[in-house]
Motif scaffolding. Structure first.
Motif, PDB file in Angstrom:
ATOM      1  N   TRP A 173       0.832  -1.209   0.000  1.00  0.00           N
ATOM      2  CA  TRP A 173       0.000   0.000   0.000  1.00  0.00           C
ATOM      3  C   TRP A 173       0.866   1.258   0.000  1.00  0.00           C
ATOM      4  N   VAL A 174       1.962   1.234   0.722  1.00  0.00           N
ATOM      5  CA  VAL A 174       2.853   2.399   0.720  1.00  0.00           C
ATOM      6  C   VAL A 174       3.421   2.611  -0.681  1.00  0.00           C
ATOM      7  N   VAL A 175       3.840   1.534  -1.330  1.00  0.00           N
ATOM      8  CA  VAL A 175       4.356   1.638  -2.698  1.00  0.00           C
ATOM      9  C   VAL A 175       3.286   2.239  -3.603  1.00  0.00           C
ATOM     10  N   LEU A 176       2.061   1.763  -3.471  1.00  0.00           N
ATOM     11  CA  LEU A 176       0.973   2.277  -4.290  1.00  0.00           C
ATOM     12  C   LEU A 176       0.747   3.767  -4.040  1.00  0.00           C
ATOM     13  N   MET A 177       0.774   4.191  -2.787  1.00  0.00           N
ATOM     14  CA  MET A 177       0.585   5.606  -2.450  1.00  0.00           C
ATOM     15  C   MET A 177       1.706   6.467  -3.034  1.00  0.00           C
ATOM     16  N   VAL A 178       2.937   5.988  -2.924  1.00  0.00           N
ATOM     17  CA  VAL A 178       4.071   6.752  -3.448  1.00  0.00           C
ATOM     18  C   VAL A 178       3.961   6.876  -4.962  1.00  0.00           C
ATOM     19  N   LEU A 179       3.705   5.778  -5.651  1.00  0.00           N
ATOM     20  CA  LEU A 179       3.619   5.815  -7.108  1.00  0.00           C
ATOM     21  C   LEU A 179       2.457   6.668  -7.596  1.00  0.00           C
ATOM     22  N   PHE A 180       1.350   6.640  -6.870  1.00  0.00           N
ATOM     23  CA  PHE A 180       0.197   7.439  -7.259  1.00  0.00           C
ATOM     24  C   PHE A 180       0.528   8.931  -7.239  1.00  0.00           C
ATOM     25  N   ASN A 181       1.365   9.324  -6.297  1.00  0.00           N
ATOM     26  CA  ASN A 181       1.691  10.736  -6.114  1.00  0.00           C
ATOM     27  C   ASN A 181       2.829  11.221  -7.001  1.00  0.00           C
ATOM     28  N   LEU A 182       3.342  10.381  -7.875  1.00  0.00           N
ATOM     29  CA  LEU A 182       4.461  10.765  -8.731  1.00  0.00           C
ATOM     30  C   LEU A 182       4.019  10.894 -10.185  1.00  0.00           C
ATOM     31  N   PRO A 183       4.019  12.112 -10.700  1.00  0.00           N
ATOM     32  CA  PRO A 183       3.688  12.281 -12.118  1.00  0.00           C
ATOM     33  C   PRO A 183       4.683  11.504 -12.987  1.00  0.00           C
ATOM     34  N   GLY A 184       4.153  10.899 -14.040  1.00  0.00           N
ATOM     35  CA  GLY A 184       5.012  10.156 -14.957  1.00  0.00           C
ATOM     36  C   GLY A 184       5.225   8.707 -14.568  1.00  0.00           C
ATOM     37  N   HIS A 185       4.630   8.277 -13.469  1.00  0.00           N
ATOM     38  CA  HIS A 185       4.799   6.893 -13.018  1.00  0.00           C
ATOM     39  C   HIS A 185       3.480   6.117 -13.101  1.00  0.00           C
ATOM     40  N   GLU A 186       2.639   6.486 -14.053  1.00  0.00           N
ATOM     41  CA  GLU A 186       1.322   5.855 -14.166  1.00  0.00           C
ATOM     42  C   GLU A 186       1.426   4.369 -14.505  1.00  0.00           C
ATOM     43  N   THR A 187       2.347   4.021 -15.389  1.00  0.00           N
ATOM     44  CA  THR A 187       2.517   2.613 -15.764  1.00  0.00           C
ATOM     45  C   THR A 187       2.970   1.793 -14.562  1.00  0.00           C
ATOM     46  N   ALA A 188       3.925   2.317 -13.800  1.00  0.00           N
ATOM     47  CA  ALA A 188       4.388   1.619 -12.603  1.00  0.00           C
ATOM     48  C   ALA A 188       3.254   1.484 -11.598  1.00  0.00           C
ATOM     49  N   TYR A 189       2.438   2.538 -11.462  1.00  0.00           N
ATOM     50  CA  TYR A 189       1.285   2.481 -10.561  1.00  0.00           C
ATOM     51  C   TYR A 189       0.329   1.373 -10.998  1.00  0.00           C
ATOM     52  N   ASP A 190       0.037   1.302 -12.296  1.00  0.00           N
ATOM     53  CA  ASP A 190      -0.866   0.266 -12.800  1.00  0.00           C
ATOM     54  C   ASP A 190      -0.306  -1.132 -12.542  1.00  0.00           C
ATOM     55  N   GLN A 191       1.012  -1.293 -12.741  1.00  0.00           N
ATOM     56  CA  GLN A 191       1.639  -2.590 -12.467  1.00  0.00           C
ATOM     57  C   GLN A 191       1.501  -2.942 -10.983  1.00  0.00           C
ATOM     58  N   MET A 192       1.755  -1.966 -10.118  1.00  0.00           N
ATOM     59  CA  MET A 192       1.677  -2.213  -8.683  1.00  0.00           C
ATOM     60  C   MET A 192       0.244  -2.506  -8.267  1.00  0.00           C
ATOM     61  N   GLU A 193      -0.699  -1.797  -8.842  1.00  0.00           N
ATOM     62  CA  GLU A 193      -2.107  -2.043  -8.542  1.00  0.00           C
ATOM     63  C   GLU A 193      -2.480  -3.471  -8.918  1.00  0.00           C
ATOM     64  N   GLY A 194      -1.971  -3.932 -10.058  1.00  0.00           N
ATOM     65  CA  GLY A 194      -2.210  -5.311 -10.465  1.00  0.00           C
ATOM     66  C   GLY A 194      -1.616  -6.300  -9.483  1.00  0.00           C
ATOM     67  N   LEU A 195      -0.411  -6.014  -9.008  1.00  0.00           N
ATOM     68  CA  LEU A 195       0.227  -6.902  -8.026  1.00  0.00           C
ATOM     69  C   LEU A 195      -0.523  -6.909  -6.700  1.00  0.00           C
ATOM     70  N   LEU A 196      -1.135  -5.806  -6.360  1.00  0.00           N
ATOM     71  CA  LEU A 196      -1.838  -5.697  -5.085  1.00  0.00           C
ATOM     72  C   LEU A 196      -3.183  -6.398  -5.106  1.00  0.00           C
ATOM     73  N   PHE A 197      -3.904  -6.263  -6.211  1.00  0.00           N
ATOM     74  CA  PHE A 197      -5.273  -6.755  -6.240  1.00  0.00           C
ATOM     75  C   PHE A 197      -5.467  -8.097  -6.927  1.00  0.00           C
ATOM     76  N   GLU A 198      -4.508  -8.538  -7.727  1.00  0.00           N
ATOM     77  CA  GLU A 198      -4.644  -9.826  -8.393  1.00  0.00           C
ATOM     78  C   GLU A 198      -4.162 -10.946  -7.500  1.00  0.00           C
ATOM     79  N   GLU A 199      -4.917 -12.018  -7.487  1.00  0.00           N
ATOM     80  CA  GLU A 199      -4.516 -13.190  -6.738  1.00  0.00           C
ATOM     81  C   GLU A 199      -3.628 -14.054  -7.627  1.00  0.00           C
ATOM     82  N   PRO A 200      -2.495 -14.515  -7.103  1.00  0.00           N
ATOM     83  CA  PRO A 200      -1.623 -15.360  -7.924  1.00  0.00           C
ATOM     84  C   PRO A 200      -2.262 -16.712  -8.212  1.00  0.00           C
ATOM     85  N   GLU A 201      -1.959 -17.238  -9.385  1.00  0.00           N
ATOM     86  CA  GLU A 201      -2.460 -18.555  -9.757  1.00  0.00           C
ATOM     87  C   GLU A 201      -1.377 -19.576  -9.481  1.00  0.00           C
TER      88      GLU A 201
END
Length: 157
Positions: free
Chosen positions: A125-153
Motif C-alpha cells: 500500500w505504501v508503494v501504491l501511495m508513493v507511485l500514485f503521487n508521482l507524475p510520470g509513473h502511471e505505468t508503474a502504478y498500474d503494475q503495482m495495482e495489479g500486483l496488489l489486487f490480483e490473486e496469484p495462480e
C-alpha cells in the motif's frame, strides 16, 4: 496513522473522488470517521512530506542520479522491513515498477510510519501511495495495482 492513510487513499485518491482541499474540513471529516486528531495531523504531515520528496529543488530523490551501488539497509530499516519486505522491494526493482529513486521514497515513507507491526501488505500500500503521487509513473502504478489486487495462480516458488 497508517489506518488514516489507508482511509484517505481508499476513499479519495483511489476512488478518484475530488479530494477535500480544506485542511480543517478534512480533519473534521476524519475525526467524525472515528480517528483521533493527533493521528490525523501525523497522517496529513506524512502526506505533505511525500509531496515534498518530489520537489524539484535539487534535493529530492527524483533528482538523484542512478548508481551501480547495492542498497544496504540500516539496522532500523531491517527492523521495520523484514526479509519478505526487503525481497519484495528488490522484486519490484527487477520488474521495473520501482527505480532507485522511487525505492528510496518508499523506504523513507515506511520509516516515517508509526506502527509496531508492519508487513508486506502494508508495504504494498505504501508503494501504491508513493507511485500514485508521482507524475510520470502511471505505468508503474498500474503494475503495482495489479500486483496488489490480483490473486496469484498456482503455487508461489
Amino acid at each position: 496513522m497508517f489506518d488514516i492513510l489507508m482511509y484517505l487513499f481508499e476513499n479519495y485518491i483511489h476512488s478518484e473522488q475530488e479530494v477535500v482541499v480544506d485542511h480543517d474540513e478534512l480533519t473534521d471529516e476524519l475525526a467524525r470517521a472515528g480517528f483521533h486528531r493527533q493521528e490525523i495531523q501525523k497522517a496529513l504531515a506524512w502526506l505533505e512530506r511525500l509531496a515534498d520528496l518530489q520537489d524539484s529543488d535539487g534535493k529530492s530523490y527524483l533528482s538523484s542520479q542512478p548508481s551501480q551501488s547495492t542498497r544496504v539497509f540500516t539496522e532500523q530499516e531491517v527492523v521495520r522491513l523484514d526479509s519478505q519486505c526487503r525481497g519484495f522491494l528488490i522484486y519490484l526493482e527487477n520488474l521495473g515498477v520501482l527505480d532507485f529513486a522511487t525505492r528510496e521514497m518508499v523506504i523513507d515513507r515506511v520509516m516515517e510510519l508509526e506502527t509496531a507491526n508492519f508487513n508486506l501488505d502494508d508495504l504494498k500500500w505504501v508503494v501504491l501511495m508513493v507511485l500514485f503521487n508521482l507524475p510520470g509513473h502511471e505505468t508503474a502504478y498500474d503494475q503495482m495495482e495489479g500486483l496488489l489486487f490480483e490473486e496469484p495462480e498456482g503455487p508461489l516458488h
